[in-house]
Design a protein around this motif. Structure first.
Motif: not given
Length: 419
Positions: A178-197
């Motif tokens: 029931q909680l899962h059905q209430r999720l509007i969005a789920a997102c994940h913060l990824d680690p940085l790449s070499v260039d992003q670092t």
């Protein structure tokens, strides 16, 4: 300390979250957009997950800083293994309500009344739960029930859940359907790449007034990325130590060896990634045959590597392994030598003086073994020569005796006839 030396206006790589220095990379921007979208809908749950140190708290603080305070009433909760009723009390306290001596029914009634009154003032409730992976199933269920509070215009409370990756597994479990059905969005913060670092490091430096002092060589960023795994908090740790080291040594140019030195210090202090988070560098033995580790050097290297992995290797085990290793290395060295080297070995065995002028250089253990083999070879040759000499003597003497007996036998009859 180093801030004044490099003319910074503030410390650029603090470990505590600071939304003023947030670096907007693709996954960060996507998560922030989802949160802003959910706020406009004013209903349901939104979940943000990520490895520790990837910037979840920074993202939350960044969002809170830019939210219109006149349209929202906000409560922020850092979860610490809370059960259902404990969570309700903490939520009530976060909204400024009394809840210490109230039961569950009274807690829900007071929060419903509070959120309804705020809605009449044109404000919506927003609850942000950080470190949500520590919540029990009963606590998550209470959050779902709180999200059911609504009026004619819709939900009175919206919930943002932030936590580590296992939070998503909990929410996806059958008991949390029931909680899962209430999720509007789920997102994940990824680690940085070499260039992003690299961009992240320069962004934070520019934020505090960096004017290319210290100068950063381009090859340092890939090494920082390797040992930080692209996680911003670990990047901050390495860069802060790097700048401190540069200040202590009076450097205005930081190179890859400076990064290596800083990382080695962090490893010795058990502050670098360990276990499955970081592949430990093995102890590198020398490739050059002329360079040999003594047992004490090997012991130090192995014990040092043990400290890096958070373990201590008993010395009796180290010396036992070293003893076996020396014999194994001597045995395998013969198998690994190229043909031309084997010719030189044969020359050494026949004439050690000739081998002294050879271009082939062996480690001390191999040289000692060659000398022992050469001595054994000379002993074997002497024994073979002596045995061969005895064999020849044993062959010639019986033959001579037989010839003498034969001649004697022939002379006797002739001598008798003359008589």
């Amino acid at each position: 300390m180093y801030e004044s030396y490099y003319s910074f206006t503030a410390e650029p790589f603090r470990l505590t979250p600071d939304h003023r220095m947030c670096f907007v990379h693709p996954s960060y921007q996507r998560a922030k957009t989802y949160m802003e979208y959910a706020l406009r809908r004013r209903e349901g749950f939104i979940m943000i997950t990520g490895t520790p140190g990837t910037g979840k708290t920074t993202l939350i603080n960044d969002l809170l800083h830019n939210l219109p305070k006149e349209k929202l009433v906000i409560a922020k909760l850092d979860s610490i293994h809370l059960e259902g009723e404990e969570l309700l009390r903490m939520v009530a306290f976060s909204f400024g309500l009394e809840g210490e001596k109230l039961d569950k029914t009274a807690l829900v009634r007071n929060m419903t009344h509070f959120l309804t009154e705020k809605s009449k003032e044109g404000k919506k409730g927003l609850l942000i739960v950080d470190e949500g992976q520590a919540l029990s199933s009963s606590a998550l269920e209470e959050l779902r029930l709180l999200s059911n509070i609504h009026d004619n215009e819709g939900a009175l409370l919206q919930v943002f859940l932030a936590g580590q990756e296992k939070l998503l597994d909990v929410v996806r479990s059958p008991s949390m359907a029931q909680l899962h059905q209430r999720l509007i969005a789920a997102c994940h913060l990824d680690p940085l790449s070499v260039d992003q670092t690299e961009a992240y490091i320069k962004h934070r430096l520019r934020t505090v007034g960096w004017k290319v002092d210290p100068e950063l060589h381009e090859d340092i960023f890939s090494l920082i990325h390797k040992f930080s795994l692209g996680i911003p908090r670990r990047i901050n740790l390495i860069c802060s130590r790097l700048l401190l080291s540069g200040f202590i040594q009076g450097k205005h140019t930081l190179r890859i060896e400076d990064v290596q030195h800083s990382i080695e210090e962090l490893r010795e202090e058990n502050l670098a990634p360990t276990n499955d988070e970081q592949v430990s560098e093995p102890v590198k033995l020398p490739v050059d045959n002329k360079q040999v580790f003594t047992p004490f050097q090997l012991t130090g290297s192995i014990e040092k590597q043990g400290r890096l992995m958070g373990e201590t290797i008993p010395k009796w085990i180290v010396f036992s392994l070293l003893t076996l290793g020396v014999f194994a290395s001597i045995s395998t060295s013969w198998m690994l030598l190229p043909p031309e080297s084997l010719r030189d070995v044969r020359t050494f065995r026949s004439s050690p003086q000739e081998s002294a002028s050879s271009k082939l250089a062996f480690p001390a253990e191999v040289t000692m073994e060659l000398e022992r083999l050469a001595e054994a070879n000379r002993t074997d040759q002497m024994m073979q020569e002596e045995k061969a000499q005895h064999t020849v003597t044993d062959t010639i003497e019986p033959r001579a005796a037989r010839e003498s007996m034969k001649n004697h036998t022939k002379l006797v009859p002739i001598y008798s006839s003359d008589q």
